[in-house]
Enzyme design. Structure first.
Site, mmCIF file in Angstrom:
data_model
loop_
_atom_site.group_PDB
_atom_site.id
_atom_site.type_symbol
_atom_site.label_atom_id
_atom_site.label_comp_id
_atom_site.label_asym_id
_atom_site.label_seq_id
_atom_site.Cartn_x
_atom_site.Cartn_y
_atom_site.Cartn_z
ATOM 1 N N SER A 1 -91.227 -86.808 -105.469
ATOM 2 C CA SER A 1 -90.657 -87.092 -104.156
ATOM 3 C C SER A 1 -91.527 -86.425 -103.110
ATOM 4 C CB SER A 1 -89.235 -86.547 -104.043
ATOM 5 O OG SER A 1 -89.237 -85.145 -104.261
ATOM 6 N N LYS B 1 -92.693 -93.142 -88.279
ATOM 7 C CA LYS B 1 -93.972 -92.548 -88.681
ATOM 8 C C LYS B 1 -94.016 -91.094 -88.231
ATOM 9 C CE LYS B 1 -97.880 -93.425 -86.333
ATOM 10 N NZ LYS B 1 -99.219 -93.950 -85.934
ATOM 11 N N ALA C 1 -97.625 -87.201 -107.430
ATOM 12 C CA ALA C 1 -98.269 -87.344 -106.118
ATOM 13 C C ALA C 1 -98.953 -86.050 -105.672
ATOM 14 C CB ALA C 1 -97.251 -87.790 -105.077
ATOM 15 N N THR D 1 -93.732 -92.884 -102.477
ATOM 16 C CA THR D 1 -92.756 -92.028 -103.123
ATOM 17 C C THR D 1 -91.455 -92.196 -102.342
ATOM 18 O OG1 THR D 1 -92.338 -89.792 -104.000
ATOM 19 C CG2 THR D 1 -93.433 -89.927 -101.846
ATOM 20 N N TYR D 2 -90.561 -91.240 -102.434
ATOM 21 C CA TYR D 2 -89.334 -91.302 -101.654
ATOM 22 C C TYR D 2 -89.111 -89.956 -100.984
ATOM 23 C CZ TYR D 2 -87.382 -89.039 -105.809
ATOM 24 O OH TYR D 2 -87.144 -88.190 -106.856
#
Length: 126
Positions: A25, A9, A75, A57-58
Site C-alpha cells: 500500500s 494529485k 512497491a 497501489t492503494y
C-alpha cells in the site's frame, strides 16, 4: 458515456518511508488525503520523478499531521525515502458530471508541506 479523469494529485510529495516487509500500500498523511479527496483503500498511481518508476497501489491513512508518504510492500523497491513522487487518483465521471468537473491538485514543498492548491493545470507553452 463515462470518462476516466484525474480526480486528485499530490504533486512532488517526498517519500518518507519505504517499508518492504509491510502489507502493500502507500500510507499518506490523513490530512493530505482529506485535502486531496483520496479515500482509504482507493487505487492510486505513483510516478517517481527521481527514477522514472510508475506503479499502482492503494492508499491507506497515515497519521494526520505526520507528513508521511510511505511506499510499502513490493512497491518499496520502486521508491526510496527522499524521492519526489506524484500520487494520482482517477475516477469515472458521466457527461453530466463533467460539466462542473475540477480535479483537486495539491502542490507539495520540502517536508511535505502544502505550498499551494489548484483545480486546473496551466496550459503548457512551447
Amino acid at each position: 458515456m463515462q470518462s476516466t479523469m484525474l480526480k486528485a494529485k499530490l504533486h512532488q510529495a517526498r517519500v518518507t518511508h519505504a517499508e518492504l516487509e509491510y502489507e502493500g500500500s502507500c500510507a499518506i498523511d490523513g490530512d493530505l488525503m482529506d485535502m486531496a479527496g483520496i479515500l482509504e483503500y482507493e487505487q492510486i498511481q505513483i510516478y517517481n520523478i527521481d527514477n522514472g518508476e510508475r506503479f499502482e497501489t492503494y492508499a491507506i491513512r497515515g497519521e494526520a499531521g505526520s507528513k508521511i508518504i510511505s511506499v510499502n510492500g513490493a512497491a518499496a523497491h520502486k521508491a526510496q525515502p527522499g524521492d519526489r513522487v506524484i500520487i494520482c487518483a482517477y475516477a469515472n465521471y458521466s457527461s453530466a458530471e463533467l460539466i462542473n468537473f475540477k480535479p483537486s491538485l495539491i502542490y507539495m514543498a520540502e517536508g511535505n508541506e502544502v505550498k499551494g492548491t489548484s483545480n486546473a493545470i496551466p496550459v503548457q507553452v512551447a
